[in-house]
Write an enzyme that holds these catalytic residues in place. Sequence first.
Site, PDB file in Angstrom:
ATOM      1  CB  VAL A  39      -0.971  -0.018   1.212  1.00 38.42           C
ATOM      2  CG1 VAL A  39      -1.620   1.343   1.412  1.00 38.42           C
ATOM      3  CG2 VAL A  39      -2.037  -1.070   0.988  1.00 38.42           C
ATOM      4  CG  PHE A  77     -11.332   1.052  -0.756  1.00 38.92           C
ATOM      5  CD1 PHE A  77     -12.048   0.227   0.114  1.00 38.92           C
ATOM      6  CD2 PHE A  77     -11.365   2.416  -0.535  1.00 38.92           C
ATOM      7  CE1 PHE A  77     -12.785   0.765   1.159  1.00 38.92           C
ATOM      8  CE2 PHE A  77     -12.100   2.961   0.515  1.00 38.92           C
ATOM      9  CZ  PHE A  77     -12.817   2.136   1.367  1.00 38.92           C
ATOM     10  CG  LEU A  78      -4.013  -0.661  -3.069  1.00 41.66           C
ATOM     11  CD1 LEU A  78      -3.440  -2.064  -3.092  1.00 41.66           C
ATOM     12  CD2 LEU A  78      -2.895   0.332  -3.239  1.00 41.66           C
ATOM     13  CE  LYS A 110      -9.415  -2.168   3.287  1.00 40.72           C
ATOM     14  NZ  LYS A 110      -9.158  -2.345   1.890  1.00 40.72           N
ATOM     15  CG  PHE A 127     -15.698 -10.106  -5.192  1.00 42.82           C
ATOM     16  CD1 PHE A 127     -14.882 -10.654  -4.222  1.00 42.82           C
ATOM     17  CD2 PHE A 127     -15.187  -9.115  -5.998  1.00 42.82           C
ATOM     18  CE1 PHE A 127     -13.588 -10.208  -4.042  1.00 42.82           C
ATOM     19  CE2 PHE A 127     -13.896  -8.656  -5.836  1.00 42.82           C
ATOM     20  CZ  PHE A 127     -13.089  -9.204  -4.858  1.00 42.82           C
ATOM     21  CG  LEU A 128     -21.668 -13.413  -7.352  1.00 42.86           C
ATOM     22  CD1 LEU A 128     -22.990 -13.247  -8.102  1.00 42.86           C
ATOM     23  CD2 LEU A 128     -21.934 -14.052  -5.979  1.00 42.86           C
ATOM     24  CE  LYS A 129     -13.350 -17.740 -12.385  1.00 44.54           C
ATOM     25  NZ  LYS A 129     -12.139 -18.366 -11.912  1.00 44.54           N
ATOM     26  N   GLY A 182     -14.385 -21.078  -5.900  1.00 47.04           N
ATOM     27  CA  GLY A 182     -13.003 -21.548  -5.914  1.00 47.04           C
ATOM     28  C   GLY A 182     -12.612 -22.189  -4.608  1.00 47.04           C
ATOM     29  CB  CYS A 209      -6.936  -7.552   2.747  1.00 46.71           C
ATOM     30  SG  CYS A 209      -5.612  -6.371   2.450  1.00 46.71           S
TER      31      CYS A 209
HETATM   32  P1  NAD Z   1       3.241  -4.627   4.215  1.00 46.91           P
HETATM   33  O1  NAD Z   1       3.472  -5.567   5.306  1.00 46.91           O
HETATM   34  O2  NAD Z   1       3.490  -5.021   2.790  1.00 46.91           O
HETATM   35  O3  NAD Z   1       4.105  -3.296   4.467  1.00 46.91           O
HETATM   36  C1  NAD Z   1       4.200  -2.642   5.700  1.00 46.91           C
HETATM   37  C2  NAD Z   1       5.550  -1.932   5.740  1.00 46.91           C
HETATM   38  O4  NAD Z   1       5.605  -1.082   6.902  1.00 46.91           O
HETATM   39  C3  NAD Z   1       6.751  -2.870   5.862  1.00 46.91           C
HETATM   40  O5  NAD Z   1       7.651  -2.614   4.793  1.00 46.91           O
HETATM   41  C4  NAD Z   1       7.384  -2.516   7.225  1.00 46.91           C
HETATM   42  O6  NAD Z   1       8.794  -2.634   7.226  1.00 46.91           O
HETATM   43  C5  NAD Z   1       6.941  -1.076   7.374  1.00 46.91           C
HETATM   44  N1  NAD Z   1       6.967  -0.550   8.744  1.00 46.91           N
HETATM   45  C6  NAD Z   1       6.511  -1.112   9.875  1.00 46.91           C
HETATM   46  N2  NAD Z   1       6.693  -0.284  10.920  1.00 46.91           N
HETATM   47  C7  NAD Z   1       7.263   0.842  10.432  1.00 46.91           C
HETATM   48  C8  NAD Z   1       7.690   2.073  11.023  1.00 46.91           C
HETATM   49  N3  NAD Z   1       7.554   2.327  12.320  1.00 46.91           N
HETATM   50  N4  NAD Z   1       8.265   2.999  10.221  1.00 46.91           N
HETATM   51  C9  NAD Z   1       8.414   2.768   8.908  1.00 46.91           C
HETATM   52  N5  NAD Z   1       8.019   1.623   8.295  1.00 46.91           N
HETATM   53  C10 NAD Z   1       7.456   0.683   9.041  1.00 46.91           C
HETATM   54  O7  NAD Z   1       1.740  -4.125   4.384  1.00 46.91           O
HETATM   55  P2  NAD Z   1       0.666  -3.785   3.234  1.00 46.91           P
HETATM   56  O8  NAD Z   1       0.182  -5.018   2.576  1.00 46.91           O
HETATM   57  O9  NAD Z   1       1.169  -2.642   2.427  1.00 46.91           O
HETATM   58  O10 NAD Z   1      -0.535  -3.250   4.162  1.00 46.91           O
HETATM   59  C11 NAD Z   1      -0.439  -2.067   4.894  1.00 46.91           C
HETATM   60  C12 NAD Z   1      -1.816  -1.734   5.443  1.00 46.91           C
HETATM   61  O11 NAD Z   1      -2.731  -1.467   4.352  1.00 46.91           O
HETATM   62  C13 NAD Z   1      -2.469  -2.842   6.255  1.00 46.91           C
HETATM   63  O12 NAD Z   1      -3.235  -2.279   7.272  1.00 46.91           O
HETATM   64  C14 NAD Z   1      -3.375  -3.518   5.250  1.00 46.91           C
HETATM   65  O13 NAD Z   1      -4.472  -4.161   5.861  1.00 46.91           O
HETATM   66  C15 NAD Z   1      -3.848  -2.351   4.433  1.00 46.91           C
HETATM   67  N6  NAD Z   1      -4.258  -2.666   3.070  1.00 46.91           N
HETATM   68  C16 NAD Z   1      -3.556  -3.586   2.350  1.00 46.91           C
HETATM   69  C17 NAD Z   1      -3.931  -3.863   1.041  1.00 46.91           C
HETATM   70  C18 NAD Z   1      -3.174  -4.878   0.231  1.00 46.91           C
HETATM   71  O14 NAD Z   1      -3.697  -5.281  -0.811  1.00 46.91           O
HETATM   72  N7  NAD Z   1      -1.987  -5.294   0.645  1.00 46.91           N
HETATM   73  C19 NAD Z   1      -5.026  -3.197   0.471  1.00 46.91           C
HETATM   74  C20 NAD Z   1      -5.692  -2.244   1.223  1.00 46.91           C
HETATM   75  C21 NAD Z   1      -5.302  -1.999   2.519  1.00 46.91           C
END
Ligand code: NAD
Length: 435
Positions: A11, A155-156, A207, A252-254, A256, A263
């Site tokens: 994200v 929401f990506l 969310k 979202f009706l697939k 599997g 997430c």
């Molecule tokens: P991720 O685990 O890929 O990345 C988190 C990053 O934060 C890591 O690189 C970590 O080293 C860093 N980090 C942790 N503590 C830190 C600090 N104090 N200072 C600087 N960096 C720090 O996580 P993600 O998948 O990007 O998800 C992040 C958030 O977004 C989560 O809450 C997740 O639920 C939400 N989210 C994720 C997605 C997705 O598709 N991955 C989509 C929407 C929302």
Amino acid sequence: MNITVVGTGYVGLVSGTCFAEMGNNVTCVDIDEKKIQDLYNGIIPIYEQGLKELIDKNVCQKRLSFTTKLSNVIDNADIVFSAVGTPMGEDGSADLQYVLNVAHEFGKLIKKYTILVTKSTVPVGTAELVKSAIYSELKKRGEYIPFDVVSNPEFLKEGSAVKDFMNPDRIVVGTDSEESTKYMTELYKDYQTKLLLTDIASAEMIKYASNAMLATRISFINEIANLCDKTGANVDFVSKGMGLDERIGSKFLKAGCGYGGSCFPKDVKALIKTGESYGIEMSVINAVENANKKQKQVVYNKLIEEFGDLKDKKIGILGLAFKPNTDDVRESPAIDLIKNLNNDGAIVKAYDSKAKDNFAKFYKELNVDYCEDMATVFTNSDAVVIITDWQEFINARWDIFRNMMAGNTVIDGRNCLNIKTMKQYGFNYKSIGRK
Ligand code: NAD
């Protein structure tokens, strides 16, 4: 605007890069020194279509940079985004330690009015905890510096993250001050989409409610598919027929082998936990979670139906990522399947060009022979199963691969191949809810 994004994961890195692409000056901060070093060297820590090109372009045009220290950049920032992880805690609730660490650091460092925006997915009420953490640091400093906390959930979707961020269905911003509303409205003014301004608690809830709804649709259609398997109906027709109803829609009706990823599983669980903490039983969401746990066994159960005993059976797995176009393997249905196969003494080979390195790194305890190509997965296998519907698998020459196998069983956990063609090729082809 001058923007700092803390947390350079799926994200944070995508958000930071896209904010730079929209003309802002962005610095991405991560405590993971290797990640930042790699980014300096042009190595992108995640696989996401179009991301590398966009990073290279914005770094080159000096709108995007990277650092390990928030203290290096916070003085310049108008807005600090917090995009750190909120993994599932031991009891299933969201672990907020990283979010609160960022809040404490922000409180220690700010020198002027700055906005802290939570992009991470956090339970309703978290903004209050974030504010308290900042106040506690300001109190220790004996200073009062104005700040605002905003909720701007993301929401990506992994696999199309850049596209989703640049062209979102909606942008949700929860604020409680005019000043922060002004900044956030300005930041998003060039996006051709609906900006929904709400209070902070509602933004946080939107969310979770959205992810829980999507997970519900998946578990619902999976349950229908399991019934189709027994009754002879075809779930492809069923979801098509349902989706043509405008009130239902086709997405979202697939059916599997269950949802995974970083997430849905954790957000569904966290919502259940939030309900518990307020004395509200989330019975629908609980059922969704249980149904998904069972669904992750569906491919294994079909293998057992075919072979009875899997000891020494050679099982090839296509796909380790939780979905196509990503290298993310968190909560992938492949994990449960391989654990079962290992317990039963089966011989497991697997191929996923993008996700196999991550899988091998995170699940060292699993006994898997990682293959460099599809052909090796088929060679001498008794059965091949599809866990991720990568286009590469859909386009493959299954007719040629058929002759490399010892057996002829294919279990398609993503309903991504044509039943008739697979049967013509001589496969004993099974999918989820289709005959
Ligand atoms: P991720 O685990 O890929 O990345 C988190 C990053 O934060 C890591 O690189 C970590 O080293 C860093 N980090 C942790 N503590 C830190 C600090 N104090 N200072 C600087 N960096 C720090 O996580 P993600 O998948 O990007 O998800 C992040 C958030 O977004 C989560 O809450 C997740 O639920 C939400 N989210 C994720 C997605 C997705 O598709 N991955 C989509 C929407 C929302």
